[in-house]
Design a protein around this motif. Structure first.
Motif, PDB file in Angstrom:
ATOM      1  N   PRO A   1       0.801  -1.230   0.000  1.00 42.77           N
ATOM      2  CA  PRO A   1       0.000   0.000   0.000  1.00 42.77           C
ATOM      3  C   PRO A   1       0.827   1.269   0.000  1.00 42.77           C
ATOM      4  CG  PRO A   1      -0.044  -1.045   2.162  1.00 42.77           C
ATOM      5  CD  PRO A   1       0.653  -2.008   1.239  1.00 42.77           C
ATOM      6  N   LEU A   2       2.111   1.194   0.377  1.00 41.93           N
ATOM      7  CA  LEU A   2       2.961   2.379   0.427  1.00 41.93           C
ATOM      8  C   LEU A   2       3.697   2.629  -0.887  1.00 41.93           C
ATOM      9  CD1 LEU A   2       4.542   1.998   3.987  1.00 41.93           C
ATOM     10  CD2 LEU A   2       2.575   3.375   3.303  1.00 41.93           C
ATOM     11  N   ALA A   3       3.586   1.732  -1.838  1.00 45.25           N
ATOM     12  CA  ALA A   3       4.311   1.887  -3.097  1.00 45.25           C
ATOM     13  C   ALA A   3       3.931   3.162  -3.848  1.00 45.25           C
ATOM     14  CB  ALA A   3       4.106   0.653  -3.972  1.00 45.25           C
ATOM     15  N   PRO A   4       2.630   3.511  -3.986  1.00 49.11           N
ATOM     16  CA  PRO A   4       2.306   4.755  -4.684  1.00 49.11           C
ATOM     17  C   PRO A   4       2.890   5.996  -4.020  1.00 49.11           C
ATOM     18  CG  PRO A   4       0.380   3.340  -4.544  1.00 49.11           C
ATOM     19  CD  PRO A   4       1.421   2.725  -3.679  1.00 49.11           C
ATOM     20  N   SER A   5       2.864   6.029  -2.679  1.00 45.78           N
ATOM     21  CA  SER A   5       3.424   7.182  -1.976  1.00 45.78           C
ATOM     22  C   SER A   5       4.934   7.268  -2.163  1.00 45.78           C
ATOM     23  CB  SER A   5       3.085   7.096  -0.486  1.00 45.78           C
ATOM     24  OG  SER A   5       1.690   7.073  -0.283  1.00 45.78           O
TER      25      SER A   5
END
Length: 217
Positions: A59-63
């Motif tokens: 879930p942190l990949a886009p950020s």
């Protein structure tokens, strides 16, 4: 006496049949018994091809991708392993920055010449472009020309500044959206099942009919 003999014979016959069946079951196990034994020992292994590939979702990949592109344009694309986008990002942003710098330098040149011309100096680079060194001749670019060129380069400079900021922001958005899309399940094994649905109302005990759509992935 005859009745007693007949009773004994019948009892012996039944006893022989019962013992013979037990002996047969002991010597030759049936297929169902062997199957039960195998199931107890080794169990059942079921493998579904739909679940062979498990995709890990971060879930942190886009950020992270957006942060990297904000720090250094193109770094978020490298994080997403979209290496072919890096030259495009660098070329677009680098070209717009170069255009901004070029227009800004020309704007400064004409502005400096215009200010000096208004102060009474005639030694600016646009006064004698032909190089004839005739101070009595009219300047090759008069005050009006210097002012017009100054305004033109100023407008182009501001335009390219907006373009540079827009491309920089687009670089961040592209890295963020691309990281989102990479985690979507686009496997060919995706399927869905459409079948009738029947349920009973727990209060009225009336049946509820409908259709159920089940997505399998």
């Amino acid at each position: 006496m005859n009745r007693l003999l007949i009773t004994i014979l019948i009892f012996c016959t039944f006893a022989q049949l019962i013992f013979s069946q037990e002996g047969n079951e002991t010597e030759i196990p049936s297929e169902s018994d062997s199957l039960k034994t195998n199931l107890r020992q080794s169990g059942v292994i079921m493998q579904d091809s739909l679940f062979e590939k498990k995709k890990v979702i971060n879930p942190l990949a886009p950020s992270k991708a957006a942060f990297y592109s904000a720090a250094i344009p193109g770094l978020g694309q490298i994080y997403n392993k979209r290496y072919w986008k890096v030259p495009i990002v660098w070329g677009a942003i680098g070209g717009s920055v170069y255009a901004y710098t070029w227009n800004n330098n020309n704007y400064r040149r004409f502005r400096t010449a215009f200010i000096r011309r208004k102060a009474g100096f005639t030694d600016d680079e646009f006064f004698d472009l032909n190089g004839d060194n005739l101070a009595t001749d009219p300047p090759d670019l008069d005050d009006g020309d210097l002012e017009n060129q100054q305004e033109r380069f100023q407008e182009d400079r501001d335009l390219w500044l907006v373009v540079s900021i827009a491309l920089y922001a687009l670089n961040i958005v592209d890295a963020n959206v691309d990281a989102h899309l990479k985690q979507f399940n686009i496997d060919d094994n995706l399927s869905f099942d459409f079948e009738p649905y029947l349920d009973l109302n727990p209060i009225t005990n009336n049946p509820n009919y409908g259709m159920a759509l089940t997505i399998k992935f």
